[in-house]
Design a protein around this motif. Structure first.
Motif: not given
Ligand SMILES: *Cc1c(COP(=O)(O)O)cnc(C)c1O
Length: 219
Positions: A167-170, A200-203
Protein backbone atom coordinates in the motif's frame (compact mmCIF):
# COMPACT_ATOMS: atom_id res chain seq x y z
CA UNK A 1 -19.10 -19.45 -0.33
CA UNK A 2 -19.30 -17.37 -3.50
CA UNK A 3 -22.22 -15.23 -2.35
CA UNK A 4 -20.84 -14.45 1.11
CA UNK A 5 -17.47 -13.60 -0.43
CA UNK A 6 -19.08 -11.25 -2.95
CA UNK A 7 -20.95 -9.48 -0.15
CA UNK A 8 -17.81 -9.11 1.90
CA UNK A 9 -15.97 -7.65 -1.09
CA UNK A 10 -18.79 -5.24 -1.90
CA UNK A 11 -18.33 -3.57 1.46
CA UNK A 12 -14.76 -2.73 0.37
CA UNK A 13 -15.66 -2.12 -3.31
CA UNK A 14 -13.00 -4.68 -4.20
CA UNK A 15 -12.92 -6.86 -7.31
CA UNK A 16 -12.85 -10.64 -7.08
CA UNK A 17 -10.56 -12.45 -9.49
CA UNK A 18 -11.51 -16.13 -9.32
CA UNK A 19 -8.24 -18.02 -9.75
CA UNK A 20 -9.20 -20.99 -11.90
CA UNK A 21 -5.76 -22.47 -12.58
CA UNK A 22 -5.82 -26.30 -12.72
CA UNK A 23 -9.64 -26.28 -12.58
CA UNK A 24 -11.73 -27.47 -15.53
CA UNK A 25 -13.97 -25.38 -17.73
CA UNK A 26 -17.21 -26.64 -16.15
CA UNK A 27 -16.09 -25.31 -12.77
CA UNK A 28 -15.45 -21.92 -14.34
CA UNK A 29 -18.85 -21.96 -16.05
CA UNK A 30 -20.54 -22.73 -12.75
CA UNK A 31 -19.23 -19.49 -11.26
CA UNK A 32 -19.87 -17.65 -14.52
CA UNK A 33 -23.52 -18.60 -14.26
CA UNK A 34 -23.60 -17.04 -10.79
CA UNK A 35 -22.40 -13.79 -12.31
CA UNK A 36 -18.63 -14.00 -11.95
CA UNK A 37 -16.78 -12.47 -14.93
CA UNK A 38 -13.16 -12.05 -13.79
CA UNK A 39 -10.99 -15.15 -13.80
CA UNK A 40 -7.24 -15.55 -13.26
CA UNK A 41 -4.72 -18.00 -14.67
CA UNK A 42 -0.98 -18.29 -14.12
CA UNK A 43 0.11 -20.40 -17.10
CA UNK A 44 -0.05 -19.19 -20.68
CA UNK A 45 -0.72 -22.60 -22.21
CA UNK A 46 -3.59 -23.32 -19.85
CA UNK A 47 -5.11 -19.90 -20.46
CA UNK A 48 -4.95 -20.16 -24.26
CA UNK A 49 -6.49 -23.62 -24.08
CA UNK A 50 -9.41 -22.48 -21.92
CA UNK A 51 -10.16 -19.05 -23.37
CA UNK A 52 -11.73 -20.14 -26.70
CA UNK A 53 -13.93 -22.70 -24.93
CA UNK A 54 -15.51 -20.19 -22.57
CA UNK A 55 -17.80 -17.14 -22.95
CA UNK A 56 -16.34 -14.11 -24.71
CA UNK A 57 -17.26 -11.67 -21.99
CA UNK A 58 -14.94 -13.21 -19.40
CA UNK A 59 -12.20 -10.83 -18.25
CA UNK A 60 -9.03 -12.94 -18.20
CA UNK A 61 -6.37 -11.89 -15.70
CA UNK A 62 -2.84 -13.19 -16.06
CA UNK A 63 -1.37 -13.53 -12.58
CA UNK A 64 1.75 -15.69 -12.98
CA UNK A 65 5.31 -15.06 -14.06
CA UNK A 66 5.22 -14.23 -17.76
CA UNK A 67 7.97 -15.11 -20.23
CA UNK A 68 8.58 -12.72 -23.12
CA UNK A 69 8.27 -15.40 -25.80
CA UNK A 70 4.73 -16.22 -24.65
CA UNK A 71 3.22 -12.74 -24.50
CA UNK A 72 2.02 -12.95 -28.10
CA UNK A 73 -0.39 -15.78 -27.26
CA UNK A 74 -2.38 -13.84 -24.68
CA UNK A 75 -2.01 -10.31 -26.14
CA UNK A 76 -5.15 -10.57 -28.33
CA UNK A 77 -7.53 -10.98 -25.39
CA UNK A 78 -5.96 -10.60 -21.94
CA UNK A 79 -7.78 -8.10 -19.70
CA UNK A 80 -5.16 -7.32 -17.05
CA UNK A 81 -1.61 -8.60 -16.54
CA UNK A 82 -0.78 -8.53 -12.81
CA UNK A 83 2.83 -9.59 -12.98
CA UNK A 84 5.10 -6.97 -14.57
CA UNK A 85 8.46 -7.64 -12.95
CA UNK A 86 10.93 -6.22 -15.50
CA UNK A 87 11.22 -3.50 -18.15
CA UNK A 88 11.83 -6.29 -20.64
CA UNK A 89 8.42 -7.91 -20.19
CA UNK A 90 6.68 -4.53 -20.38
CA UNK A 91 8.51 -3.78 -23.64
CA UNK A 92 7.28 -7.05 -25.14
CA UNK A 93 3.69 -6.51 -23.97
CA UNK A 94 3.73 -3.03 -25.51
CA UNK A 95 4.96 -4.52 -28.79
CA UNK A 96 2.38 -7.31 -28.89
CA UNK A 97 -0.43 -4.96 -27.82
CA UNK A 98 0.49 -2.72 -30.72
CA UNK A 99 0.41 -5.69 -33.11
CA UNK A 100 -3.13 -6.35 -31.90
CA UNK A 101 -4.13 -2.71 -32.03
CA UNK A 102 -4.88 -2.72 -28.30
CA UNK A 103 -3.86 -1.03 -25.09
CA UNK A 104 -3.19 -3.64 -22.42
CA UNK A 105 -3.66 -2.80 -18.73
CA UNK A 106 -0.86 -3.97 -16.44
CA UNK A 107 0.15 -3.94 -12.76
CA UNK A 108 3.70 -3.62 -11.49
CA UNK A 109 4.51 -6.58 -9.26
CA UNK A 110 6.53 -5.71 -6.17
CA UNK A 111 8.51 -7.99 -3.90
CA UNK A 112 6.91 -7.47 -0.50
CA UNK A 113 7.49 -10.84 1.18
CA UNK A 114 10.14 -10.81 3.88
CA UNK A 115 11.15 -14.30 2.78
CA UNK A 116 13.31 -14.58 -0.34
CA UNK A 117 11.01 -14.73 -3.36
CA UNK A 118 11.89 -14.92 -6.98
CA UNK A 119 9.71 -12.38 -8.70
CA UNK A 120 8.88 -8.75 -8.21
CA UNK A 121 10.46 -5.34 -8.39
CA UNK A 122 11.97 -3.30 -5.58
CA UNK A 123 10.62 0.24 -5.18
CA UNK A 124 13.88 1.52 -6.66
CA UNK A 125 13.52 -0.72 -9.73
CA UNK A 126 9.95 0.46 -10.13
CA UNK A 127 11.12 4.07 -10.07
CA UNK A 128 13.82 3.37 -12.64
CA UNK A 129 11.29 1.78 -14.93
CA UNK A 130 8.82 4.66 -14.60
CA UNK A 131 11.54 7.25 -15.17
CA UNK A 132 13.01 5.55 -18.24
CA UNK A 133 12.66 7.18 -21.64
CA UNK A 134 11.61 3.84 -23.04
CA UNK A 135 8.61 3.52 -20.71
CA UNK A 136 7.44 7.03 -21.53
CA UNK A 137 7.31 6.12 -25.19
CA UNK A 138 5.18 3.02 -24.70
CA UNK A 139 1.78 3.79 -26.17
CA UNK A 140 0.11 0.40 -25.96
CA UNK A 141 0.33 -0.38 -22.26
CA UNK A 142 -1.38 1.34 -19.36
CA UNK A 143 -0.18 0.87 -15.80
CA UNK A 144 -3.22 0.76 -13.51
CA UNK A 145 -1.61 -0.17 -10.19
CA UNK A 146 0.47 -2.65 -8.23
CA UNK A 147 0.42 -6.30 -7.21
CA UNK A 148 2.15 -8.25 -4.47
CA UNK A 149 2.23 -11.61 -2.73
CA UNK A 150 2.76 -12.04 0.99
CA UNK A 151 4.88 -14.69 2.65
CA UNK A 152 3.19 -18.07 3.09
CA UNK A 153 3.03 -18.03 6.89
CA UNK A 154 0.62 -18.19 9.83
CA UNK A 155 2.16 -15.01 11.22
CA UNK A 156 -0.64 -12.52 10.64
CA UNK A 157 1.43 -9.57 11.82
CA UNK A 158 4.02 -10.33 9.21
CA UNK A 159 1.45 -10.63 6.44
CA UNK A 160 -0.13 -7.36 7.54
CA UNK A 161 3.28 -5.63 7.45
CA UNK A 162 3.85 -6.92 3.93
CA UNK A 163 0.46 -5.70 2.69
CA UNK A 164 1.13 -2.32 4.32
CA UNK A 165 4.37 -2.17 2.44
CA UNK A 166 2.56 -2.68 -0.88
CA UNK A 167 0.00 0.00 0.00
CA UNK A 168 2.82 2.38 0.85
CA UNK A 169 4.59 1.61 -2.46
CA UNK A 170 1.31 2.29 -4.25
CA UNK A 171 0.86 5.62 -2.42
CA UNK A 172 4.42 6.66 -3.22
CA UNK A 173 4.10 5.87 -6.93
CA UNK A 174 0.69 7.51 -7.08
CA UNK A 175 2.08 10.74 -5.64
CA UNK A 176 5.31 10.77 -7.60
CA UNK A 177 4.20 9.53 -11.02
CA UNK A 178 0.43 9.16 -11.32
CA UNK A 179 -1.05 12.07 -9.38
CA UNK A 180 -3.10 13.11 -12.40
CA UNK A 181 -3.90 9.61 -13.61
CA UNK A 182 -7.28 8.42 -12.30
CA UNK A 183 -6.73 4.98 -13.79
CA UNK A 184 -3.78 4.23 -11.49
CA UNK A 185 -5.89 2.92 -8.62
CA UNK A 186 -5.51 -0.82 -8.23
CA UNK A 187 -3.80 -2.76 -5.45
CA UNK A 188 -3.93 -6.47 -6.19
CA UNK A 189 -3.27 -8.32 -2.94
CA UNK A 190 -4.90 -11.09 -0.94
CA UNK A 191 -5.52 -14.78 -1.64
CA UNK A 192 -7.69 -17.44 0.03
CA UNK A 193 -5.76 -17.42 3.33
CA UNK A 194 -5.15 -13.73 3.72
CA UNK A 195 -7.74 -11.77 1.73
CA UNK A 196 -9.48 -10.38 4.83
CA UNK A 197 -6.23 -8.83 6.03
CA UNK A 198 -5.52 -7.55 2.53
CA UNK A 199 -8.90 -5.78 2.37
CA UNK A 200 -8.25 -4.13 5.72
CA UNK A 201 -4.94 -2.89 4.35
CA UNK A 202 -6.39 -1.37 1.20
CA UNK A 203 -6.63 -4.10 -1.42
CA UNK A 204 -8.82 -3.31 -4.44
CA UNK A 205 -8.43 -6.69 -6.17
CA UNK A 206 -8.27 -10.06 -4.41
CA UNK A 207 -7.13 -13.21 -6.23
CA UNK A 208 -8.91 -16.20 -4.77
CA UNK A 209 -8.69 -19.81 -5.92
CA UNK A 210 -8.90 -22.50 -3.24
CA UNK A 211 -11.75 -20.91 -1.33
CA UNK A 212 -13.94 -20.93 -4.46
CA UNK A 213 -12.83 -24.05 -6.32
CA UNK A 214 -11.42 -26.28 -3.57
CA UNK A 215 -7.90 -27.62 -3.32
CA UNK A 216 -5.81 -27.84 -6.47
CA UNK A 217 -4.61 -31.23 -7.59
CA UNK A 218 -1.34 -30.92 -9.45
CA UNK A 219 -1.23 -34.63 -10.08
C1 LIG B 1 -2.71 -19.51 -7.20
C2 LIG B 1 -2.61 -18.04 -7.01
C3 LIG B 1 -3.57 -17.34 -6.26
C4 LIG B 1 -4.75 -18.02 -5.54
O1 LIG B 1 -4.30 -18.73 -4.45
P1 LIG B 1 -5.36 -19.46 -3.44
O2 LIG B 1 -4.55 -19.68 -2.23
O3 LIG B 1 -5.78 -20.72 -4.11
O4 LIG B 1 -6.47 -18.54 -3.23
C5 LIG B 1 -3.45 -15.97 -6.16
N1 LIG B 1 -2.44 -15.29 -6.75
C6 LIG B 1 -1.50 -15.92 -7.48
C7 LIG B 1 -0.42 -15.12 -8.10
C8 LIG B 1 -1.55 -17.31 -7.62
O5 LIG B 1 -0.61 -17.92 -8.34
Amino acid sequence: MFNTLIQELQAYRALLVAVSKTHPEFAILKLYEQGQRDFGENRVQELVDKQPELPDDINWHFIGHLQTNKVKYIAPFVHLIHSIDSPRILREINKQAKNNDRIIDCLLQFKIAEEATKYGLSLEEGRQLLESAEYREMENIRLVGVMGMSTYTDDKQQVRREFRRLKSIFDTLKTDYFAEADHFKEISMGMSDDYALALEEGSTIVRIGTLLFGQRDYG
